[in-house]
Design a protein around this motif. Structure first.
Motif, mmCIF file in Angstrom:
data_model
loop_
_atom_site.group_PDB
_atom_site.id
_atom_site.type_symbol
_atom_site.label_atom_id
_atom_site.label_comp_id
_atom_site.label_asym_id
_atom_site.label_seq_id
_atom_site.Cartn_x
_atom_site.Cartn_y
_atom_site.Cartn_z
ATOM 1 N N PHE A 122 35.496 43.985 26.783
ATOM 2 C CA PHE A 122 36.542 43.495 27.682
ATOM 3 C C PHE A 122 36.187 43.825 29.142
ATOM 4 N N ALA A 133 35.614 41.082 32.095
ATOM 5 C CA ALA A 133 36.379 41.077 33.341
ATOM 6 C C ALA A 133 35.466 41.135 34.560
ATOM 7 N N LEU A 193 42.492 37.415 30.842
ATOM 8 C CA LEU A 193 41.621 38.193 29.972
ATOM 9 C C LEU A 193 41.085 37.367 28.803
ATOM 10 N N GLN A 220 38.347 35.197 29.943
ATOM 11 C CA GLN A 220 37.192 36.030 30.287
ATOM 12 C C GLN A 220 36.389 36.387 29.033
ATOM 13 N N GLU A 275 46.852 42.103 23.684
ATOM 14 C CA GLU A 275 46.248 41.896 25.001
ATOM 15 C C GLU A 275 45.713 40.485 25.152
ATOM 16 N N ARG A 334 43.075 50.150 29.412
ATOM 17 C CA ARG A 334 43.347 48.725 29.275
ATOM 18 C C ARG A 334 44.489 48.430 28.324
ATOM 19 N N PRO A 362 45.761 38.437 34.339
ATOM 20 C CA PRO A 362 44.417 38.976 34.468
ATOM 21 C C PRO A 362 44.429 40.487 34.556
ATOM 22 N N THR A 363 43.359 41.083 34.047
ATOM 23 C CA THR A 363 43.240 42.529 34.029
ATOM 24 C C THR A 363 42.112 42.947 34.957
#
Length: 716
Positions: free
Chosen positions: A635, A639, A647, A650, A221, A701, A690-691
């Motif tokens: 995470f 975000a 991510l 972030q 990720e 996720r 981006p998540t």
């Protein structure tokens, strides 16, 4: 055994007599003649007591015999010598039962002392009218190894100990040994409070198929390009619906695609329970229509072939320590071949295990399996023989090695965060305990384009150096395997050499290279480690790759920094789960709550994530938030703060906020051990998408980087 303890008892009595006589000698000395000696005093034989001779005998704890060799001190520092004591009775110097050394012009005496290993050390001098200037010979203490729990690696271990001329204790020892060699896990022996153990706490758990997949997927990720060496994976049964949906959509978009998947039981080994499927409906179930815990992975359909056979590589990797992280790779490995010519998977050949599965434990039962005394032929060969064959066809084998080294380092970096949690739970700071190291078995497949793919990592790779052979119908016996002995004895022997408590040093090699790992890693043809010792041992077969290549890979250690924060707030020693109060303390101390994210929202976040992970970890007996759940929460918080960024950025921004807040608090508190890692990413332009986190309970996720595409299934 009784004779041994009787001898030890006699030797201890003799040592006590020596100490009593030495005490009597000290009382005869005048106070003015004895004083402390500075540690920087050096001794020169030519200038020392020209009218006095000092003679003594070396005493050993294991042998109470005089060695008969008299030596002279020449230019040795105080820290290199064990001095003797003088008896000044009758106005002249003579040797008492416990020797000492007099320094000319000071009127000071150096007292004999007992070393940590129990040996009464002494300094001997010979004076027969003139000094010969010979150096003091240091007697090396024998390293002791407890092999009572060694199991299948016993024969290779015994050979290694004999080559090193160390002392083996095959049934254990009442007193502590220097090294304990376990066959299964750290907990094979629960009563070790010192020395070194060849297993890390939690390594078996971390290298199960599901936990390994989770650890690598977390890194995928953050660094999708760097961790593309691991096949796309789904965890069963929790991701069965996701797996089914993705495959159905894939086939709906392109009816010509026929992907193949390999199913691996979570706790399986030696190929047990592995099978191939082409549709989610083919998954096998156990009683009650419940899918067994397993990992299903995309099958590599275009592997590199030699002699039309599929093969994999078993490489041995030594994790020498976690803090600081030290990784070594064996320069030689094994290549294990299938025993049926390879064909791409079809519905007809999916069950042909001798064609698709490279496991030795499976193929050894094939009628086509070839045991060979040569390292370059047969169904099991050395990896170097395969490389030489590839080199003869023009393959850049240095590039292949470089890619493999990068794969190994990245995989270990993915494992370290949770291993540190296990380690602290078993050996909390301040509690006496051993240090740990471990040999891992990396199973790697080379694709047709020579890209290495990680299949799995074994916590207990087989170290047998013999194989079972049928000598007559129904009669089997174990016969030596030259290929196994060639590789495995060297790995164990040189692991022991690196862990030698008397000579253990940090082998930190500064790296001035830059750029990508493939450009910076240099594969030398010779040895870059220390040469053989005076006992004519070969140079080390283990190559250090970390911290040697720290500059290229240190930016990947982001999750390790999150784990450091997690460990800081665990609170209770021995626990691996974060309670709700500790999680609230983390939020408060890092100043992450505000008007839009109240402490009530914090509690809801904690409950949501912890409850879901409790369902995914049914075997866990401990309540609370595990490290993987904490990473998911971290995470989510990252975000929330920086929605427009990728991510990775972030997470890095949130880490800076948390570490800065905690560092500021440390000025008014007792500082805690903390390491900051540089995060200059040479591939920073390749950021992940981006998540968006709507709700951690509803949005998984981990699914984003695992979605299949037509391109992904044809790249093999």
């Amino acid at each position: 055994m009784s004779d041994h303890y009787e001898r030890v008892k006699i030797e201890l009595q003799q040592m006590k007599e020596v100490e009593n006589e030495a005490a009597a000698d000290v009382q005869q000395l005048s106070p003015a003649s004895v004083s402390s000696v500075p540690t920087d005093v050096s001794f020169t034989a030519r200038r020392d007591l020209s009218r006095s001779s000092i003679n003594g005998r070396s005493r050993s704890k294991s042998r109470s015999k005089a060695d008969g060799h008299e030596r002279q001190v020449n230019g040795k520092q105080l820290s290199d010598l064990t001095p003797q004591k003088l008896d000044y009775s009758q106005g002249q110097s003579r040797v008492s039962n416990e020797p000492s050394l007099h320094i000319k012009g000071t009127g000071k005496l150096l007292k004999g002392k007992t070393a940590a290993n129990g040996h009464v050390e002494s300094c001997q001098r010979q004076t027969d009218g003139k000094e010969d200037g010979s150096k003091v010979a240091k007697k090396r203490r024998t390293v002791t190894v407890d092999t009572s729990k060694a199991k299948t690696s016993l024969e290779a271990l015994k050979m290694s100990i004999r080559q090193l001329k160390w002392k083996e204790f095959p049934i254990g020892r009442r007193t502590a040994c220097d090294i304990y060699w376990h066959g299964v896990s750290f907990h094979d022996n629960e009563n070790i409070v010192s020395g070194q153990v060849n297993k890390f706490p939690g390594m078996i758990e971390m290298l199960r198929k599901i936990n390994l997949s989770r650890a690598v997927r977390t890194m995928q990720e953050l660094f999708p390009e760097e961790y593309n060496f691991y096949p796309r994976s789904w965890i069963l049964p929790e991701e069965y619906q996701l797996f089914s949906t993705q495959i159905r959509l894939l086939k709906d978009n392109d009816a010509t695609l026929k992907p193949t998947f390999i199913v691996k039981p979570d706790s399986g080994s030696q190929g047990d329970g592995i099978y191939l499927i082409r549709d989610p409906a083919d998954l096998r179930v156990i009683s009650g229509s419940q899918i067994k815990q397993a990992v299903v992975q995309e099958y590599i359909q275009k592997p590199l072939l030699i002699d039309k056979l599929k093969f994999d590589i078993r490489l041995y990797v030594l994790v020498r320590s976690l803090e600081p992280l030290e990784i070594y790779i064996a320069k030689e490995g094994l290549s294990r071949f299938c025993t049926e010519p390879y064909q791409e998977p079809s519905q007809k050949n999916l069950s042909h295990v001798f064609m698709h599965l490279t496991n030795y434990s499976l193929n050894v039962h094939s009628g086509n399996f070839v045991h060979s005394d040569s390292c370059s032929t047969g169904s099991k060969r050395t990896f170097s023989s395969v490389l030489y064959r590839l080199a003869s066809k023009g393959v850049d084998i240095k590039k292949v090695w470089s890619d493999i080294i990068a794969l190994v380092i990245k995989t270990v970096i993915a494992l370290v965060p949770e291993l540190k949690v296990y380690y602290q739970a078993d050996i909390p700071p301040g509690k006496p305990g051993p240090t740990c190291f471990q040999i891992l078995g990396f199973d790697i497949l080379l694709m047709k384009n020579l890209k290495p793919v990680l299949l799995e990592v074994n916590a207990n790779p087989s170290m047998r150096i013999e194989h079972e052979q049928e000598v007559s119908p129904g009669v089997f016996e174990y016969v030596p395997s030259p290929v196994d002995e060639e590789v495995k004895v060297g790995v164990i022997r040189d692991t022991l050499r690196l862990m030698n408590p008397a000579e253990r040093k940090q082998h930190v090699t500064s790296n001035t290279g830059g750029g990508s790992p493939e450009e910076a890693i240099v594969v030398e043809t010779g040895s870059d480690e220390k040469e053989g010792s005076a006992d004519s041992l070969p140079s080390l077969c283990l190559k250090q790759v970390f911290p040697k290549y720290t500059k290229q890979f240190n930016y990947l250690r982001v999750v390790e920094r999150i784990a450091t924060i997690f460990l800081r707030f665990l609170g209770v020693k021995g626990t691996m789960r974060l309670g709700p109060t500790s999680f609230r303390t983390f939020i408060r101390n890092c100043k992450l709550s505000n008007s839009s994210f109240s402490m009530a929202s914090v509690d809801i976040l904690y409950i949501d994530i912890t409850r879901r992970w409790a369902g995914m970890l049914p075997d866990s007996r401990e309540a609370g938030m595990c490290l993987q759940a904490f990473i998911e929460a971290f995470f989510y918080l990252a975000a929330r703060r920086s929605k427009a960024l990728p991510l990775r950025e972030q997470v890095l921004l949130l880490l800076e906020v948390c570490e800065g807040a905690l560092e500021g608090q440390s000025h008014s508190e007792k500082p805690r051990p903390h390491r900051s890692h540089t995060n200059t990413n040479p591939a920073s332009s390749q950021s992940s998408a981006p998540t968006t986190f709507s709700s951690p309970a509803l949005t998984r996720r981990r699914h984003r980087p695992l979605q299949l595409s037509a391109k992904a299934n044809t790249e093999n």
